[in-house]
Scaffold this active site. Structure first.
Site, PDB file in Angstrom:
ATOM      1  N   ILE A 202      87.259  74.621  33.283  1.00  0.00           N
ATOM      2  CA  ILE A 202      87.467  73.466  34.171  1.00  0.00           C
ATOM      3  C   ILE A 202      86.934  73.776  35.569  1.00  0.00           C
ATOM      4  CG2 ILE A 202      89.232  72.018  35.253  1.00  0.00           C
ATOM      5  CD1 ILE A 202      90.841  72.320  32.651  1.00  0.00           C
TER       6      ILE A 202
ATOM      7  N   ASP B 109      40.390  34.665  47.607  1.00  0.00           N
ATOM      8  CA  ASP B 109      39.826  35.512  46.562  1.00  0.00           C
ATOM      9  C   ASP B 109      38.809  36.489  47.133  1.00  0.00           C
ATOM     10  OD1 ASP B 109      41.229  34.371  44.589  1.00  0.00           O
ATOM     11  OD2 ASP B 109      39.639  33.059  43.872  1.00  0.00           O
TER      12      ASP B 109
ATOM     13  N   LYS C 246      40.603  39.101  42.579  1.00  0.00           N
ATOM     14  CA  LYS C 246      40.348  39.789  41.318  1.00  0.00           C
ATOM     15  C   LYS C 246      38.971  40.422  41.442  1.00  0.00           C
ATOM     16  CE  LYS C 246      42.754  36.351  38.622  1.00  0.00           C
ATOM     17  NZ  LYS C 246      42.831  35.382  39.719  1.00  0.00           N
TER      18      LYS C 246
ATOM     19  N   ILE D 159      35.201  25.377  38.721  1.00  0.00           N
ATOM     20  CA  ILE D 159      34.132  25.995  37.928  1.00  0.00           C
ATOM     21  C   ILE D 159      34.461  27.476  37.806  1.00  0.00           C
ATOM     22  CG2 ILE D 159      31.666  26.556  37.785  1.00  0.00           C
ATOM     23  CD1 ILE D 159      31.876  23.646  37.612  1.00  0.00           C
TER      24      ILE D 159
ATOM     25  N   THR E  76      29.403  25.008  44.164  1.00  0.00           N
ATOM     26  CA  THR E  76      29.511  26.100  43.207  1.00  0.00           C
ATOM     27  C   THR E  76      28.308  27.032  43.335  1.00  0.00           C
ATOM     28  OG1 THR E  76      29.966  26.626  40.901  1.00  0.00           O
ATOM     29  CG2 THR E  76      28.381  24.857  41.306  1.00  0.00           C
TER      30      THR E  76
ATOM     31  N   MET F  72      29.054  35.351  36.102  1.00  0.00           N
ATOM     32  CA  MET F  72      29.733  36.598  35.694  1.00  0.00           C
ATOM     33  C   MET F  72      28.977  37.318  34.582  1.00  0.00           C
ATOM     34  SD  MET F  72      33.621  35.143  35.697  1.00  0.00           S
ATOM     35  CE  MET F  72      33.252  33.520  35.049  1.00  0.00           C
TER      36      MET F  72
HETATM   37  N1  SAH Z   1      34.342  29.234  41.201  1.00  0.00           N
HETATM   38  C1  SAH Z   1      33.133  29.990  41.474  1.00  0.00           C
HETATM   39  C2  SAH Z   1      32.785  30.934  40.362  1.00  0.00           C
HETATM   40  C3  SAH Z   1      33.765  32.019  40.134  1.00  0.00           C
HETATM   41  S1  SAH Z   1      33.266  33.085  38.854  1.00  0.00           S
HETATM   42  C4  SAH Z   1      32.012  29.033  41.761  1.00  0.00           C
HETATM   43  O1  SAH Z   1      32.156  27.843  41.547  1.00  0.00           O
HETATM   44  O2  SAH Z   1      30.964  29.492  42.200  1.00  0.00           O
HETATM   45  C5  SAH Z   1      32.505  34.378  39.738  1.00  0.00           C
HETATM   46  C6  SAH Z   1      31.031  34.381  39.499  1.00  0.00           C
HETATM   47  O3  SAH Z   1      30.413  33.399  40.296  1.00  0.00           O
HETATM   48  C7  SAH Z   1      30.352  35.673  39.889  1.00  0.00           C
HETATM   49  O4  SAH Z   1      30.452  36.642  38.876  1.00  0.00           O
HETATM   50  C8  SAH Z   1      28.916  35.199  40.053  1.00  0.00           C
HETATM   51  O5  SAH Z   1      28.303  35.056  38.810  1.00  0.00           O
HETATM   52  C9  SAH Z   1      29.114  33.819  40.629  1.00  0.00           C
HETATM   53  N2  SAH Z   1      29.002  33.809  42.096  1.00  0.00           N
HETATM   54  C10 SAH Z   1      29.922  33.463  42.994  1.00  0.00           C
HETATM   55  N3  SAH Z   1      29.439  33.525  44.252  1.00  0.00           N
HETATM   56  C11 SAH Z   1      28.160  33.917  44.139  1.00  0.00           C
HETATM   57  C12 SAH Z   1      27.123  34.170  45.063  1.00  0.00           C
HETATM   58  N4  SAH Z   1      27.298  34.031  46.390  1.00  0.00           N
HETATM   59  N5  SAH Z   1      25.936  34.563  44.581  1.00  0.00           N
HETATM   60  C13 SAH Z   1      25.720  34.687  43.260  1.00  0.00           C
HETATM   61  N6  SAH Z   1      26.668  34.477  42.343  1.00  0.00           N
HETATM   62  C14 SAH Z   1      27.868  34.097  42.761  1.00  0.00           C
END
Ligand code: SAH
Length: 483
Positions: A23, A255, A277, A315, A340, A391
């Protein structure tokens, strides 16, 4: 109340145990765990105590008890099993004002040991004033069963952050803040062993608490979320509505694709929070659900939230998911379109995406499809159209291979546009057969777009705006046009 429950700080304090049996060994363990300097007085020692003494964890005095042993002690324990020795220890301790516990004899003790649950730094102590120790242990077991094993980890997590919360929040806000940590996602994640999740939830909670205490939100008003397309990078490509709303925002969630020059256009006092991301959209710095939660929480606190996304929110931007989450939560929102990347890149490189006689349609495709068999590659490989891959940089070879396998000619014109509309923009033109090899020797990196189709060969506007690429091109460097 027969006894006052207290927690004693014993670090480096002298604790004396009289007795050398099993203990006594258990009590020595307990006192050592509390950081005491333990001295054991006994003519003979139990083997556990022997090894402790040999290891230098405690001091062993192989003697019979003398009152002087208690000089300088802050706590004394008698565990000899001999009533006269125990009585002598009790008496000597009382004379010196040293709290004493005589094992199994409350009448000779000035304090008793509770049954404990040790989830350090959280401790639960249960006592029955010496009247029903078995009942106290039963109570302890029942409490033990409902307390998670990781309670200590949560307490440490909170302890480590105490002073930073003290600096960040006023006294009035702190208590409610810690309540939300314990009861909310941070606490739940930590108890479930997800420390990174708990850290993120904690940061988000702290941020929201800071924002809501600093912003003049008028208290009960419901905030709103502006889902804003930031365009491809050049701040002059922001829409007027984007600028107006950025000027109203209390907080900006942005982003990776949103450059500093765009962020500068937001209201000076707005809190800017990176929730990005990686370029390929795969590895998340902030998981998508956490972004939803952050937007919703901020809006519920009455804040105006600008959710700023590269290009256009709808997009390849997961804008659809964010809008769904906001709608489900009943948060008012507004979507502001952006230019875009395909449109920015086409303008920057002087490639008309449709052109009389060359392309009657244009398709935007995500490069993730490189590994996707469900996509109709034969349709994408047909002539008289333009296809833009987002992308796709990391998957160029398989995209090209699939297009060629589906019937696209090797001589089909292709272009890669890196960092379109930004001062560092680069444009690489080649045939479909050459483009992947040239891209890697030129070191093209995300963000970049691949444009495939006869329109790439036209370069109507670009030829008047920039020097033409040397023909025939021999190296990748030759093919890169500055703008
Ligand atoms: N929502 C965004 C796209 C996001 S996905 C848009 O409408 O543009 C991310 C991809 O977008 C990247 O991998 C590339 O392919 C493209 N992207 C975004 N900005 C860009 C830039 N300034 N020059 C070339 N490609 C671009």
């Amino acid at each position: 109340m027969d006894y006052l429950p207290v927690f004693l700080q014993l670090r480096a304090a002298r604790a004396v145990i009289v007795g050398g049996g099993r203990i006594a060994a258990r009590k020595a363990d307990l006192l050592l765990r509390a950081g005491a300097r333990v001295t054991v007085v006994a003519p003979r020692l139990h083997e556990d105590l022997h090894s402790r003494a040999a290891a230098g964890d405690l001091t062993y005095l192989p003697e019979s008890f003398l009152p002087a042993h208690l000089d300088g002690a802050v706590i004394a324990i008698a565990a000899t099993g001999l009533r006269d020795v125990n009585t002598a220890v009790s008496q000597a301790a009382r004379e010196r004002g040293v709290p004493v516990n005589v094992v199994d004899d409350a009448s000779l003790s000035t304090f008793i040991f509770p049954a404990i649950i040790d989830r350090s730094p959280v401790m639960v102590a249960v006592g029955s004033a010496g009247q029903a120790p078995v009942l106290a242990r039963w109570v302890r077991e029942r409490i033990e069963a409902i307390l998670p094993a990781s309670l200590g980890a949560l307490a440490r997590f909170m302890g480590e952050r105490r002073s930073s919360v003290q600096r960040a929040l006023g006294a009035g806000a702190r208590r409610a803040f810690w309540e939300r940590i314990v009861r909310g996602k941070a606490g739940t994640d930590l108890l479930a062993g997800d420390e990174p999740g708990a850290r993120r939830a904690f940061e988000a909670e702290l941020l929201i608490s800071q924002l809501t205490t600093s912003a003049a939100t008028g208290g009960s008003a419901l905030g709103e979320v502006y889902l804003i397309g930031a365009g491809p990078g050049d701040p002059d490509l922001l829409t007027l509505r984007a600028l107006q709303l950025l000027q109203q925002a209390d907080v900006v969630l942005y982003d990776r694709l949103v450059p500093p020059a765009v962020l500068e256009r937001a209201r000076r006092e707005a809190r800017r929070i990176f929730v990005g991301k990686s370029h390929d959209g795969n590895e998340g710095h902030t998981p998508q659900e956490d972004i939803h939660e952050l937007m919703i929480r901020c809006a519920r606190e009455g804040l105006k939230v600008a959710r700023l996304k590269g290009g256009d929110p709808f997009i390849f931007g997961r804008g659809g998911e964010e809008v769904e989450a906001l709608a489900r939560a009943g948060i008012p929102y507004l979507v502001v379109p952006g230019i875009t990347a395909a449109l920015g890149a086409a303008a920057g490189a002087g490639i008309p995406l449709t052109h009389r006689g060359l392309a009657q349609s244009v398709t935007f495709v995500t490069g993730h499809v490189a590994l996707d068999d469900t996509l109709d590659w034969r349709t994408l490989a047909r002539g008289r159209q333009t296809v833009v891959f987002y992308m796709g940089v990391g998957k160029l070879e398989s995209i090209v291979a699939r297009l060629r396998a589906a019937g696209a000619p090797d001589t089909l014109a292709a272009a890669l546009i890196e960092r379109a509309t930004l001062p560092e923009q680069r444009v690489l033109r080649a045939t479909l057969a050459q483009i992947a090899g040239l891209s890697s020797s030129a070191g093209i990196l995300p963000p970049a777009l691949l444009i495939v189709g006869d329109v790439v060969g036209t370069s109507v506007a670009a030829e008047s705006a920039v020097p033409p690429a040397p023909q025939p091109a021999e190296t990748a460097a030759d093919l890169i046009q500055p703008i």
